[in-house]
Design an enzyme around this catalytic site. Structure first.
Site, short mmCIF file in Angstrom:
data_model
loop_
_atom_site.label_atom_id
_atom_site.label_comp_id
_atom_site.label_asym_id
_atom_site.label_seq_id
_atom_site.Cartn_x
_atom_site.Cartn_y
_atom_site.Cartn_z
N HIS A 1 0.84 -1.20 0.00
CA HIS A 1 0.00 0.00 0.00
C HIS A 1 0.88 1.26 0.00
CE1 HIS A 1 -3.52 2.50 1.25
NE2 HIS A 1 -2.57 3.21 1.85
N GLU A 2 1.83 1.30 0.93
CA GLU A 2 2.71 2.47 1.01
C GLU A 2 3.61 2.57 -0.20
OE1 GLU A 2 2.12 4.66 3.12
OE2 GLU A 2 0.82 3.51 4.46
N HIS B 1 1.94 4.75 -2.79
CA HIS B 1 2.14 6.18 -2.54
C HIS B 1 3.56 6.59 -2.94
CE1 HIS B 1 -1.67 6.53 -0.59
NE2 HIS B 1 -1.35 5.83 0.48
#
Length: 343
Positions: A17-18, A21
């Site tokens: 998920h990170e 980003h």
């Protein structure tokens, strides 16, 4: 064993998920101050290319720090110096990466274990399906207006709509489409009411088919998440039915113990199936317009795109702070329920 595996699986899903980003931030020329896995005090960290990569004490959570909360920082490479659409892409990338990861897992699972078709293999006597004329070989394509791609779609709909006793079934026979209204019926020795249709055979679709049905399986898990939220909001399920980190560790342990006698491959596929649910759930939840989550931030950015003017940072900050406080209270309640279930 369950706790160790759960920490690894959830940590990997949060890392991915990170990573979303991080990847879109770098692609848009945004400076990333810190990329961390976990929460709390830093255990180890190393600065590479201007970014501090760190591992935190608490094994759940993570962060990609880009200084997006500093509204006054408009220096070169800062988050707020970029266009609103660049910032939208960075914030949306986390949930999207979770959905991509879930799709990859789905493709592997479909390729390795196949899927059960929505073709009817048997129509037992005494049930509504037989009375409405359904036959073995009919292919179910919809249930109450929702598309059906494989048998799990039918099972999911009946599971998440427990108050419904009548279902409009769309099906194909000899190239023609028909509909039938089926009702649940419980005969003697039945554990629960049934429609009276038996699922089709297992199919192994090959590489291209796995890519296609991987999307259908991802859609299944996304629908599962949305339906679960609907049931929570409408009171069909309660907070006691939800699980936090402790509960997830217990589930992972159960999955591991159940699959272990069948060998390593069964363990890997079972844990991957669980990880698919978690990753899809994280992707969907983070896209919801909840303050402090990615979806909440996206709402403010979309408003900015329409107004061509940023919402006052102090007002946005207050909304996100309130959302964060609510989420913390919610997590404490879920954690408490998890602990109670252990005793």
């Amino acid at each position: 064993m369950g706790l160790i595996i759960a920490v690894f699986l959830i940590g990997f899903i949060i890392f991915f998920h990170e990573l979303g980003h991080f990847a879109l931030a770098k692609a848009n020329g945004i400076r990333v101050d810190e990329f961390s896995l976990g929460l709390g005090p830093t255990l180890v960290g190393k600065k590479i290319g201007g970014t501090l990569f760190s591992l935190k004490l608490l094994p759940f959570g993570g962060a990609c720090m880009m200084g997006e909360d500093d509204a006054d920082d408009r220096s070169e490479g800062s988050f707020n110096s970029k266009s609103v659409w660049a910032r939208i892409s960075v914030i949306a990338a986390g949930p999207v990466f979770n959905l991509i990861l879930a799709w990859i897992f789905c493709v592997i699972l479909i390729g390795a274990a196949g899927y059960r078709t929505a073709e009817i293999s048997d129509v037992p006597a005494g049930y509504s399906a037989q009375e409405q004329g359904l036959e073995a070989g009919d292919m179910i394509t919809g249930i109450n207006g929702r598309s059906v791609h494989f048998w799990d779609d039918i099972s999911l709909y009946t599971l998440t709509h427990p108050d419904e006793t009548s279902y409009e079934i769309s099906y194909e026979r000899d190239g023609e489409t028909y509909t039938a209204q089926l009702e649940l019926r419980k005969l003697e020795n039945d554990a629960s009411p049934m429609l009276g249709v038996v699922g089709g055979e297992m199919v192994y679709p090959g590489i291209l088919g796995s890519l296609e049905y991987g999307f259908y399986k991802l859609q299944y898990w996304m629908t599962y998440t949305v339906d679960s939220l609907r049931m929570l909001v409408t009171g069909q399920v309660g907070l006691q039915d939800m699980s936090g980190p402790v509960g997830m560790a217990a589930v992972v342990d159960e999955v591991y113990e159940a699959a272990a006698p069948a060998g390593l491959l069964a363990v890997v596929l079972s844990l991957m199936n669980f990880s698919t649910l978690v990753s899809a759930n994280l992707g969907v939840m983070n896209l919801l317009p909840i303050p402090a989550l990615d979806g909440g931030r996206l709402i403010f950015l979309l408003v900015e795109a329409v107004r061509r003017k940023r919402v006052p940072p102090e007002k946005e900050g207050m909304v996100h702070f309130a959302g964060f406080a609510f989420l913390m209270i919610f997590m404490v309640v879920v954690l408490f329920n998890d602990i109670i279930k252990l005793f």
